[in-house]
Design a protein around this motif. Structure first.
Motif, PDB file in Angstrom:
ATOM      1  N   THR A  26       0.759  -1.079  -0.023  1.00 20.01           N
ATOM      2  CA  THR A  26      -0.227  -0.136   0.138  1.00 20.01           C
ATOM      3  C   THR A  26       0.928   1.295  -0.018  1.00 20.01           C
ATOM      4  O   THR A  26       1.984   1.153   0.277  1.00 20.01           O
ATOM      5  N   ASP A  27       0.297   2.249  -0.495  1.00 20.03           N
ATOM      6  CA  ASP A  27       0.926   3.754  -0.190  1.00 20.03           C
ATOM      7  C   ASP A  27       0.651   4.124   1.178  1.00 20.03           C
ATOM      8  O   ASP A  27      -0.056   3.500   2.068  1.00 20.03           O
ATOM      9  N   GLY A  28       1.227   5.366   1.510  1.00 18.62           N
ATOM     10  CA  GLY A  28       1.318   5.959   3.090  1.00 18.62           C
ATOM     11  C   GLY A  28      -0.164   6.142   3.315  1.00 18.62           C
ATOM     12  O   GLY A  28      -0.496   6.473   4.457  1.00 18.62           O
ATOM     13  N   LEU A  36       2.182  -3.402  -7.861  1.00 20.98           N
ATOM     14  CA  LEU A  36       3.260  -3.896  -6.859  1.00 20.98           C
ATOM     15  C   LEU A  36       3.107  -5.214  -5.979  1.00 20.98           C
ATOM     16  O   LEU A  36       3.684  -6.179  -5.791  1.00 20.98           O
ATOM     17  N   THR A  37       1.790  -5.184  -5.654  1.00 21.68           N
ATOM     18  CA  THR A  37       1.213  -6.294  -4.819  1.00 21.68           C
ATOM     19  C   THR A  37       1.244  -7.346  -5.555  1.00 21.68           C
ATOM     20  O   THR A  37       1.651  -8.666  -5.017  1.00 21.68           O
ATOM     21  N   GLU A  86      12.579  -2.014  -2.462  1.00 20.26           N
ATOM     22  CA  GLU A  86      11.590  -0.852  -2.385  1.00 20.26           C
ATOM     23  C   GLU A  86      11.843  -0.725  -0.643  1.00 20.26           C
ATOM     24  O   GLU A  86      11.372  -1.741   0.049  1.00 20.26           O
ATOM     25  N   PRO A  87      12.194   0.443  -0.547  1.00 18.68           N
ATOM     26  CA  PRO A  87      12.041   1.050   1.076  1.00 18.68           C
ATOM     27  C   PRO A  87      10.697   1.009   1.593  1.00 18.68           C
ATOM     28  O   PRO A  87       9.771   1.362   0.823  1.00 18.68           O
ATOM     29  N   ILE A  88      10.473   0.401   2.887  1.00 18.47           N
ATOM     30  CA  ILE A  88       9.320   0.452   3.203  1.00 18.47           C
ATOM     31  C   ILE A  88       9.074   1.643   4.562  1.00 18.47           C
ATOM     32  O   ILE A  88      10.213   2.031   5.251  1.00 18.47           O
ATOM     33  N   VAL A 102       2.375  -3.939   3.532  1.00 17.53           N
ATOM     34  CA  VAL A 102       3.610  -3.514   3.649  1.00 17.53           C
ATOM     35  C   VAL A 102       3.555  -1.874   3.059  1.00 17.53           C
ATOM     36  O   VAL A 102       3.227  -1.667   1.686  1.00 17.53           O
ATOM     37  N   VAL A 103       3.880  -0.883   3.713  1.00 17.30           N
ATOM     38  CA  VAL A 103       3.531   0.474   3.512  1.00 17.30           C
ATOM     39  C   VAL A 103       4.825   1.027   2.620  1.00 17.30           C
ATOM     40  O   VAL A 103       6.106   1.077   3.188  1.00 17.30           O
ATOM     41  N   VAL A 104       4.775   1.442   1.469  1.00 19.69           N
ATOM     42  CA  VAL A 104       6.135   1.884   0.557  1.00 19.69           C
ATOM     43  C   VAL A 104       5.425   3.201   0.244  1.00 19.69           C
ATOM     44  O   VAL A 104       4.175   3.597  -0.258  1.00 19.69           O
TER      45      VAL A 104
END
Length: 107
Positions: A26-28, A36-37, A86-88, A102-104
């Motif tokens: 997910t995004d922020g 991405l999922t 990808e940083p989380i 997972v929030v990216v």
């Protein structure tokens, strides 16, 4: 900073490694990122089938193992690498659904 690989490697649900349908990117703001999922679900599926994660400690290790034990072409492995590195920015556990978000990206 942790990346997506770190979360997949470290997270367990009911003392079992996460399955592909248990991880959502997910995004922020909590909005799911379908692309991405789907890519991450594909990575996790292949990891569970072909790789002993007890022997893998980094993205490079995983990519090498996938290269050696699967017929995946290099362009697919490159896409896997992108999502895994990808940083989380956060993790959200959804127990009712047995999912890990997972929030990216920041909100």
């Amino acid at each position: 900073m942790l990346n997506v690989f770190d979360i997949v490697k470290l997270t367990k649900i009911d003392h079992k490694e996460v399955d592909s349908n248990q991880v959502v990117v997910t995004d922020g703001n909590g909005k799911p990122n379908a692309i991405l999922t789907a890519l991450l679900n594909d990575v996790v599926s292949n990891m569970r089938i072909f790789i002993d994660m007890g022997e893998v400690y980094a993205v490079d290790d995983l990519l090498r193992e996938l290269s050696e034990h699967t017929p995946l072409p290099n362009d697919v492995l490159e896409e896997y690498e992108k999502v895994l590195r990808e940083p989380i920015y956060g993790i959200n556990f959804v127990p009712k659904r047995g999912q890990v978000e997972v929030v990216v990206g920041e909100g």
